[in-house]
Design an enzyme around this catalytic site. Structure first.
Site, PDB file in Angstrom:
ATOM      1  N   LYS A 201       8.954  78.274 -76.632  1.00 32.51           N
ATOM      2  CA  LYS A 201       7.853  78.362 -77.928  1.00 32.51           C
ATOM      3  C   LYS A 201       7.797  79.125 -79.131  1.00 32.51           C
ATOM      4  O   LYS A 201       7.772  78.716 -80.315  1.00 32.51           O
ATOM      5  CB  LYS A 201       6.265  78.221 -77.642  1.00 32.51           C
ATOM      6  CG  LYS A 201       5.887  79.715 -76.366  1.00 32.51           C
ATOM      7  CD  LYS A 201       6.094  80.943 -78.148  1.00 32.51           C
ATOM      8  CE  LYS A 201       6.030  81.998 -76.813  1.00 32.51           C
ATOM      9  NZ  LYS A 201       5.428  83.044 -77.996  1.00 32.51           N
TER      10      LYS A 201
ATOM     11  N   VAL B 215      11.471  92.332 -81.849  1.00 26.65           N
ATOM     12  CA  VAL B 215      13.094  91.279 -81.765  1.00 26.65           C
ATOM     13  C   VAL B 215      12.349  89.908 -81.880  1.00 26.65           C
ATOM     14  O   VAL B 215      11.160  89.747 -81.319  1.00 26.65           O
ATOM     15  CB  VAL B 215      12.913  91.423 -80.234  1.00 26.65           C
ATOM     16  CG1 VAL B 215      14.189  90.361 -79.946  1.00 26.65           C
ATOM     17  CG2 VAL B 215      13.838  93.200 -80.523  1.00 26.65           C
TER      18      VAL B 215
END
Length: 334
Positions: free
Chosen positions: A191, A279
């Site tokens: 996703k 990140v």
């Protein structure tokens, strides 16, 4: 009361530590950043959750990973997927031998070089230990603020799943169980790619029609990829799948969505990543999935175009045009 060790003091590691302490659990958090640990001890994390007030002195901190694992009964992996091998290697070399310890993974992504989801990486280092993954629509910022959240614990051992469900659940954090570990981890990983696409759309303006189409057709690709590897279709229709996809594609908290938005505004990927504190796993997962899908002949046109925007310099509007002008076909096919 089990002793819980959280490995990683980023946004998720900090948020889940606070949640567990609020839930009357005993928690030790490890990180290699000693300054960050000192801040947490003082009741804050200015780098990852700057506005959050932590329960000072209630979260134990430890800079030595071996010490943090002493007496641990539940170990939570809260490090980026691209660094999970490094942490698992440290655990493998540690004195931890109690096979009754339960590992709970929070990382979502696919390792860029070996194209493995977290559970497959875990097997390389700690085969024989109990393992499960917590996933679903759960931004750390909201979990830390006790915003009502529902997630899934995915694992092959129903008894372990139920135990972790009871430990983690609270009046603001509802945990469901699912024995489809592969489906749960693939959902959480892939996703992130499509959230980059959603961000690209956001950068062009309020394109609601386009975003709705992106989310819907992205789910089709997630199901294709996930079922290829043995995931169950119903998993992708649940919290770990469509639930996480929707929140990641629409939330201002989403790092991956932010990357896409900045790309559509003309910023280079290199500059975007250099400016980010946290990140964006989708950047790396996009490369792993693109190469894997190409090799396995899994049709994933949206993921492929996002990869091309990220790594081949394709203009985002050109990518959208090429997706819209592909050969016409039926909505559903095997």
């Amino acid at each position: 009361m089990p002793h819980i060790t959280v490995l990683g003091a980023g946004s998720w590691g900090t948020a889940i530590s606070k949640h567990l302490v609020d839930n009357d659990q005993k928690v030790t958090i490890w990180d290699r950043n000693k300054k960050l640990l000192q801040e947490i001890k003082e009741g804050r994390n200015s780098r990852y959750l700057p506005t959050l007030k932590l329960p000072s002195n209630d979260i134990n901190v430890e800079g030595d990973i071996n010490e943090s694992l002493t007496n641990a009964q539940i170990v939570i992996l809260a490090v980026p997927v691209q660094h999970i091998s490094e942490v698992l290697s440290k655990i493998h070399k540690s004195s931890l031998t109690n096979k009754e310890v339960i590992f709970v993974n929070l990382s979502k992504g696919i390792e860029i070089n070996n194209r493995k989801i977290p559970s497959k990486i875990f097997e390389e280092y700690l085969s024989g230990f109990n393992y499960c993954t917590l996933s679903g629509p759960s931004h750390a910022e909201e979990v830390a603020e006790n915003v009502p959240t529902s997630v899934v614990i995915g694992g092959i051992d129903d008894q372990v799943n139920k135990y972790i469900q009871e430990i983690f659940s609270s009046e603001t954090f509802r945990v469901y169980t699912n024995n489809d570990l592969i489906g749960v981890e693939i959902s959480g990983a892939i996703k992130n790619i499509y959230a980059i696409g959603a961000g690209i759309i956001d950068g062009f303006g309020k394109w609601d029609n386009t975003k709705a189409a992106l989310i819907t057709r992205s789910l089709v690709e997630i199901i294709r990829y996930g079922t290829y590897y043995g995931g169950k279709k119903e998993t992708f229709m649940g919290l770990a799948g469509i639930g996480d996809l929707v929140v990641t594609c629409t939330s201002s908290h989403s790092r991956n969505r932010y990357v896409g938005e900045m790309l559509s505004k003309g910023m280079s990927l290199k500059t975007i990543l250099e400016q980010m504190v946290m990140v964006a796993e989708g950047v790396y997962t996009a490369k792993a999935v693109y190469n894997d899908a190409k090799e396995k002949e899994i049709e994933m046109p949206i993921a492929s175009k996002i990869y091309q925007v990220l790594y081949e310099g394709v203009d985002p509007k050109t990518a959208i045009y090429e997706l819209m002008t592909r050969d016409l076909k039926s909505e559903f096919f095997n």
